[in-house]
Design an enzyme around this catalytic site. Structure first.
Site, PDB file in Angstrom:
ATOM      1  N   SER A 179       1.033  -1.268   0.232  1.00 12.61           N
ATOM      2  CA  SER A 179      -0.011  -0.078   0.177  1.00 12.61           C
ATOM      3  C   SER A 179       0.931   1.254  -0.067  1.00 12.61           C
ATOM      4  O   SER A 179       2.075   1.325   0.627  1.00 12.61           O
ATOM      5  CB  SER A 179      -0.932   0.036   1.143  1.00 12.61           C
ATOM      6  N   TYR A 204      -2.406  -1.120  10.086  1.00 11.69           N
ATOM      7  CA  TYR A 204      -2.323  -1.592   8.656  1.00 11.69           C
ATOM      8  C   TYR A 204      -0.896  -0.848   7.695  1.00 11.69           C
ATOM      9  O   TYR A 204      -0.375  -1.502   7.043  1.00 11.69           O
ATOM     10  CB  TYR A 204      -3.560  -0.830   8.007  1.00 11.69           C
TER      11      TYR A 204
END
Length: 269
Positions: free
Chosen positions: A158, A172
């Site tokens: 990401s 995350y």
């Protein structure tokens, strides 16, 4: 499969007859990746831990007459992944392509009031178990059974793992930062076998991960403003990059990170 020659797109991006596994394939980016591989002639084993959604995804692709199968498995379960990769290796000419895409969110970030003191240890561990340890299990099981010579492993990281992002949770972003370095380490190890390992770092895609977050509307608004394109991407927009990294065109690409974020990182600079 030897390195691509010439400029014929039918050769450059040819995945016909190749065996692929995609984790997190029941929806979002995983489904889009599985779809583009299958539509271009690969045998695709869709893997997810949600049986009902996975069955629906399989039905959609099988309805197009594509060569697809599905398997319910949790990436936290190494034994289950060994079985998945074993099945893929025994199907047709074997296993050539793996997209390690499964992941979960840790919720909203400090922009929404979730600072370092608010980290939930149980949620932190759950996210690392899936996003990092689960990916490690996937890559281990894949490398043990993948055909040498022109293998492809692609992991989903990401942009939140590449730079500070106050919109997403600590677990995350931390897990995705670790995923990127893990994949680059593996790339150097597997290169002598002819297996390339690369990273896709998506930005603002509307997927099941983001859609399930509490306060989702506010986050989507923030993510939209953060892009240069001023919009959230559709999961189908991952397909071109996924096909490239799975194909002969990527024969000399390994250890690389491919950002696909609508200009999020560029806008910050």
């Amino acid at each position: 499969m030897s390195a691509a020659s010439g400029s014929d797109p039918r050769t450059l991006f040819d995945v016909r007859g190749r065996g692929a596994v995609v984790t997190g394939a029941a929806s979002g980016l995983g489904f889009a990746i599985a779809r583009v591989l299958a539509r271009n002639g690969a045998r695709v084993l869709l893997v997810d831990n949600t049986a009902e959604t996975l069955e629906e995804a399989l039905g959609r692709l099988a309805g197009e007459g594509l060569e697809v199968r599905s398997r319910v498995a949790d990436v936290r379960d190494r034994a289950a992944l060994d079985e998945v990769m074993g099945e893929a290796a025994s199907w047709g000419s074997g296993l050539d392509i793996v997209f390690a895409n499964a992941g979960i969110s840790s919720g909203l970030g400090r922009r929404f009031g979730n600072g370092v003191d608010d980290i939930d240890p149980e949620r932190w561990q759950a996210v690392l178990d899936v996003n990092l340890t689960g990916l490690m299990h996937t890559v281990q099981a894949a490398s043990a059974r993948m055909n040498d010579g022109a293998g492809r492993i692609v992991v989903t990281s990401s942009v939140a793992g590449l730079a500070v992002d106050p919109l997403v949770g600590y677990a995350y972003s931390s897990s995705k930062a670790a995923v990127t370095l893990f994949a680059q380490n593996v790339a150097t190890e597997l290169a002598p076998r002819g297996i390339n390992v690369n990273v896709i770092a998506p930005g603002s895609f509307l997927t099941a991960i983001g859609a399930k977050n509490p306060g989702n509307t506010g986050m989507i608004d923030e993510l939209t403003r953060a892009t240069a394109t001023k919009r959230i991407a559709d999961p189908a927009e991952i397909e071109g990059l996924a096909l490239l990294l799975a194909s002969p065109a990527a024969g000399h690409i390994t250890g690389s990170v491919f950002v696909i974020d609508g200009g999020v990182l560029a806008t910050r600079n």
